[in-house]
Every structure is written in C-alpha cells, then in structure tokens.
Design a protein around this motif. Structure first.
Motif, PDB file in Angstrom:
ATOM      1  N   CYS A   1       5.008  25.138  41.887  1.00 47.21           N
ATOM      2  CA  CYS A   1       4.712  26.696  42.450  1.00 47.21           C
ATOM      3  C   CYS A   1       4.216  26.705  43.814  1.00 47.21           C
ATOM      4  CB  CYS A   1       3.691  27.340  41.592  1.00 47.21           C
ATOM      5  SG  CYS A   1       2.053  26.485  41.348  1.00 47.21           S
ATOM      6  N   VAL A   2       3.835  25.507  44.373  1.00 46.09           N
ATOM      7  CA  VAL A   2       3.135  25.565  45.632  1.00 46.09           C
ATOM      8  C   VAL A   2       4.192  25.314  46.738  1.00 46.09           C
ATOM      9  CG1 VAL A   2       1.905  23.718  47.151  1.00 46.09           C
ATOM     10  CG2 VAL A   2       1.125  23.907  44.683  1.00 46.09           C
ATOM     11  N   GLY A   3       5.174  24.905  46.448  1.00 42.00           N
ATOM     12  CA  GLY A   3       6.426  25.194  47.875  1.00 42.00           C
ATOM     13  C   GLY A   3       7.004  26.357  47.642  1.00 42.00           C
ATOM     14  N   GLU A   4       6.675  27.262  46.245  1.00 44.34           N
ATOM     15  CA  GLU A   4       7.359  28.611  46.436  1.00 44.34           C
ATOM     16  C   GLU A   4       6.602  29.828  47.225  1.00 44.34           C
ATOM     17  OE1 GLU A   4      10.445  29.361  45.009  1.00 44.34           O
ATOM     18  OE2 GLU A   4      10.528  26.999  44.946  1.00 44.34           O
ATOM     19  N   CYS A   5       5.550  29.403  47.345  1.00 46.85           N
ATOM     20  CA  CYS A   5       4.544  30.518  47.951  1.00 46.85           C
ATOM     21  C   CYS A   5       4.619  30.421  49.517  1.00 46.85           C
ATOM     22  CB  CYS A   5       2.974  30.125  47.841  1.00 46.85           C
ATOM     23  SG  CYS A   5       2.082  31.515  48.516  1.00 46.85           S
ATOM     24  N   PRO A   6       5.121  31.523  50.191  1.00 40.57           N
ATOM     25  CA  PRO A   6       5.679  31.663  51.703  1.00 40.57           C
ATOM     26  C   PRO A   6       4.283  31.851  52.436  1.00 40.57           C
ATOM     27  CG  PRO A   6       5.942  33.633  50.531  1.00 40.57           C
ATOM     28  CD  PRO A   6       5.487  32.740  49.603  1.00 40.57           C
ATOM     29  N   VAL A   7       2.774  32.070  51.811  1.00 38.75           N
ATOM     30  CA  VAL A   7       1.660  32.126  52.443  1.00 38.75           C
ATOM     31  C   VAL A   7       0.791  31.087  52.192  1.00 38.75           C
ATOM     32  CG1 VAL A   7       1.967  34.494  52.949  1.00 38.75           C
ATOM     33  CG2 VAL A   7       0.849  33.710  50.812  1.00 38.75           C
ATOM     34  N   ASN A   8       1.307  30.022  51.584  1.00 42.18           N
ATOM     35  CA  ASN A   8       0.536  28.985  51.086  1.00 42.18           C
ATOM     36  C   ASN A   8      -0.875  29.141  50.275  1.00 42.18           C
ATOM     37  OD1 ASN A   8       2.268  27.040  52.605  1.00 42.18           O
ATOM     38  ND2 ASN A   8       1.427  27.752  54.530  1.00 42.18           N
ATOM     39  N   ALA A   9      -0.767  29.927  49.470  1.00 39.09           N
ATOM     40  CA  ALA A   9      -1.988  30.565  48.765  1.00 39.09           C
ATOM     41  C   ALA A   9      -2.320  29.719  47.566  1.00 39.09           C
ATOM     42  CB  ALA A   9      -1.604  31.890  48.336  1.00 39.09           C
ATOM     43  N   ILE A  10      -1.559  28.884  47.247  1.00 41.82           N
ATOM     44  CA  ILE A  10      -1.730  27.982  46.076  1.00 41.82           C
ATOM     45  C   ILE A  10      -2.274  26.413  46.449  1.00 41.82           C
ATOM     46  CG2 ILE A  10      -0.675  27.064  43.928  1.00 41.82           C
ATOM     47  CD1 ILE A  10       1.269  29.411  44.098  1.00 41.82           C
ATOM     48  N   VAL A  11      -3.266  26.115  45.692  1.00 42.27           N
ATOM     49  CA  VAL A  11      -3.668  24.632  46.141  1.00 42.27           C
ATOM     50  C   VAL A  11      -4.330  24.225  44.997  1.00 42.27           C
ATOM     51  CG1 VAL A  11      -4.374  25.592  48.654  1.00 42.27           C
ATOM     52  CG2 VAL A  11      -6.072  25.816  46.755  1.00 42.27           C
ATOM     53  N   GLU A  12      -4.459  22.878  45.059  1.00 43.09           N
ATOM     54  CA  GLU A  12      -4.895  21.986  43.889  1.00 43.09           C
ATOM     55  C   GLU A  12      -6.372  22.317  43.854  1.00 43.09           C
ATOM     56  OE1 GLU A  12      -4.665  18.057  41.349  1.00 43.09           O
ATOM     57  OE2 GLU A  12      -4.049  17.907  43.652  1.00 43.09           O
TER      58      GLU A  12
END
Length: 110
Positions: free
Chosen positions: A46-57
C-alpha cells in the motif's frame, strides 16, 4: 509491526492503497482511511500507492504523528467505519488539501 495511515490522508482520502491490500485491512470514514493493525501483515504494498505518502510503518512513524497509531486502531474497530477494498475517487478538494499540514482537527469520525 503494522502500517499506519497518518495525517496527510485527512481531507484527501485517496483509496488506491485499499485496492492493492491483500488482507483488505483498510477502513473508510468520511474523510480519512485507517489500517486495522491486527489485520495488517506488514507487506508494504500500500505504501507506494499513496500519492501523499500518508502510510508509514509503525516503527518508523514520526513522533509528531505517533498518535495516529491509536487513531488507526480505534477507528478500524469502530462499526461505523466500513472495510474498503476498491479504489474510489478522492475527495472533491483533495488537491487543495494534499500539501496542508496540521489537519487533525478536520478528521471526521461521523
């Protein structure tokens, strides 16, 4: 460790991340998505799919965003937040909100 949706998603709500999740662990609210940490297998697709870099470990979350770990846990278990498995259009003003910081006060929980 699970992945966490952070503040950047608020008022944008891009959903491409949900459509690629093999565990269907994303949940949708009015203007935000969350990940259920008990369902996430830490695959990072999912991380690479977010255009606003909202997903982090979770283990790499910025201390200023650490409260989103609990927000994801709480809201993914709220029965009003429904599982989302497909991409939808982002919110109407997503482009306006994409670069805005400090949006927590805009988070709609219902």
């Amino acid at each position: 460790m699970a992945f966490v949706v952070t503040e950047s998603c608020i008022a944008c709500k891009y959903t491409d991340c949900a459509s690629v999740c093999p565990m269907d662990c994303f949940y949708e609210g009015p203007n935000f998505l969350v990940i259920n940490p008990d369902e996430c297998i830490d695959c990072s697709i999912c991380v690479g799919e977010c255009p606003v870099n909202a997903i982090v470990e979770e283990s790499e979350i910025d201390p200023a965003q650490a409260h989103f770990v609990q927000i994801n846990r709480d809201l993914s278990n709220d029965p009003r937040w429904k599982r989302i498995r497909v991409s939808k259009s982002p919110l109407p003003d997503h482009e306006t909100w994409a670069e805005v910081k400090d949006k927590l006060h805009l988070l709609e929980q219902f």
